[in-house]
Design a protein around this motif. Structure first.
Motif, mmCIF file in Angstrom:
data_model
loop_
_atom_site.group_PDB
_atom_site.id
_atom_site.type_symbol
_atom_site.label_atom_id
_atom_site.label_comp_id
_atom_site.label_asym_id
_atom_site.label_seq_id
_atom_site.Cartn_x
_atom_site.Cartn_y
_atom_site.Cartn_z
ATOM 1 N N LEU A 1 -4.729 0.339 13.385
ATOM 2 C CA LEU A 1 -3.652 0.685 12.796
ATOM 3 C C LEU A 1 -3.016 2.249 13.743
ATOM 4 O O LEU A 1 -3.619 2.854 13.965
ATOM 5 N N ARG A 2 -1.758 1.666 13.766
ATOM 6 C CA ARG A 2 -1.002 2.999 14.444
ATOM 7 C C ARG A 2 0.347 2.903 13.946
ATOM 8 O O ARG A 2 1.002 1.865 13.940
ATOM 9 N N PHE A 3 1.445 4.009 13.917
ATOM 10 C CA PHE A 3 2.562 4.329 12.524
ATOM 11 C C PHE A 3 2.730 5.022 13.810
ATOM 12 O O PHE A 3 2.703 5.736 14.124
ATOM 13 N N PHE A 4 4.263 4.393 14.251
ATOM 14 C CA PHE A 4 5.521 4.987 14.403
ATOM 15 C C PHE A 4 6.635 4.898 13.368
ATOM 16 O O PHE A 4 6.873 3.945 12.513
ATOM 17 N N ILE A 5 7.549 6.234 13.859
ATOM 18 C CA ILE A 5 9.405 6.231 12.859
ATOM 19 C C ILE A 5 9.832 5.093 13.540
ATOM 20 O O ILE A 5 10.173 5.169 14.947
ATOM 21 N N MET B 1 11.216 7.636 0.178
ATOM 22 C CA MET B 1 10.502 6.038 0.421
ATOM 23 C C MET B 1 9.951 5.517 1.147
ATOM 24 O O MET B 1 10.664 5.636 2.918
ATOM 25 N N VAL B 2 8.892 4.983 1.790
ATOM 26 C CA VAL B 2 8.419 4.650 2.998
ATOM 27 C C VAL B 2 8.575 2.463 2.857
ATOM 28 O O VAL B 2 7.659 2.217 2.055
ATOM 29 N N SER B 3 9.089 2.596 4.438
ATOM 30 C CA SER B 3 9.131 0.839 4.530
ATOM 31 C C SER B 3 8.750 0.039 5.544
ATOM 32 O O SER B 3 8.819 1.624 6.615
ATOM 33 N N VAL B 4 7.730 -0.430 5.420
ATOM 34 C CA VAL B 4 7.150 -0.958 6.597
ATOM 35 C C VAL B 4 8.464 -2.035 7.344
ATOM 36 O O VAL B 4 8.494 -3.107 7.106
ATOM 37 N N ALA C 1 2.356 -0.620 13.672
ATOM 38 C CA ALA C 1 3.717 -0.600 12.114
ATOM 39 C C ALA C 1 4.332 0.551 12.903
ATOM 40 O O ALA C 1 4.416 1.852 12.612
ATOM 41 N N TYR C 2 5.791 -0.048 12.143
ATOM 42 C CA TYR C 2 6.646 0.862 12.674
ATOM 43 C C TYR C 2 7.390 1.316 11.376
ATOM 44 O O TYR C 2 7.736 0.137 10.096
ATOM 45 N N ILE D 1 0.805 -1.150 -0.117
ATOM 46 C CA ILE D 1 -0.187 -0.148 -0.228
ATOM 47 C C ILE D 1 1.082 1.010 -0.197
ATOM 48 O O ILE D 1 0.690 1.920 -1.000
ATOM 49 N N PHE D 2 1.870 1.399 1.137
ATOM 50 C CA PHE D 2 2.661 2.143 0.380
ATOM 51 C C PHE D 2 3.907 2.775 -0.356
ATOM 52 O O PHE D 2 3.932 3.487 -0.884
ATOM 53 N N GLN D 3 4.118 1.988 -0.892
ATOM 54 C CA GLN D 3 4.876 1.620 -2.249
ATOM 55 C C GLN D 3 3.612 2.048 -3.350
ATOM 56 O O GLN D 3 4.145 2.881 -4.110
ATOM 57 N N GLN D 4 2.838 1.509 -3.341
ATOM 58 C CA GLN D 4 1.464 2.931 -4.134
ATOM 59 C C GLN D 4 1.590 3.701 -3.686
ATOM 60 O O GLN D 4 1.093 4.684 -5.540
#
Length: 112
Positions: A91-95, A32-35, A49-50, A20-23
């Motif tokens: 969903l929870r996102f962190f760097i 560029m965002v990678s999980v 998700a980090y 999803i992030f790649q699209q």
């Protein structure tokens, strides 16, 4: 037994979130965002998700944008995994700044 199921679901969610992030970042050149890691709560209701974001100076801005669009990301995730999961987790996102930390340590070692 519960941990095995959590790990399988975490791997599935990591794979689908990365697609999803790649699209979504394909239109943004130079970003560029990678999980890097996904953790799922024992009751499978919360997914943490980090994300590793390159370049790292745009990390905070992109994380705010991702958190603002969390509902659409969750919907996209739900359409992709609707046959594997009954309930789509929150969903929870962190760097994930571990790569920046490693680079900083390498720079310090190079100076000596």
């Amino acid at each position: 037994m519960q941990e095995t199921r959590q790990n399988k679901i975490a791997r599935l969610l990591q794979k689908e979130l990365s697609v999803i992030f790649q699209q979504q970042t394909r239109a943004m050149h130079g970003v560029m965002v990678s999980v890097t890691r996904v953790r799922v709560s024992p009751d499978l209701s919360i997914c943490t998700a980090y994300l590793s974001i390159f370049p790292s100076d745009k990390g905070e801005e992109l994380l705010k944008n991702i958190n603002a669009n969390e509902k659409t990301i969750r919907y996209d995730l739900g359409t992709r995994v609707r046959h594997q999961l009954r309930i789509i987790p929150e969903l929870r996102f962190f760097i994930d700044d571990s790569l920046d930390y490693i680079q900083h340590i390498d720079e310090l070692l190079q100076q000596k």
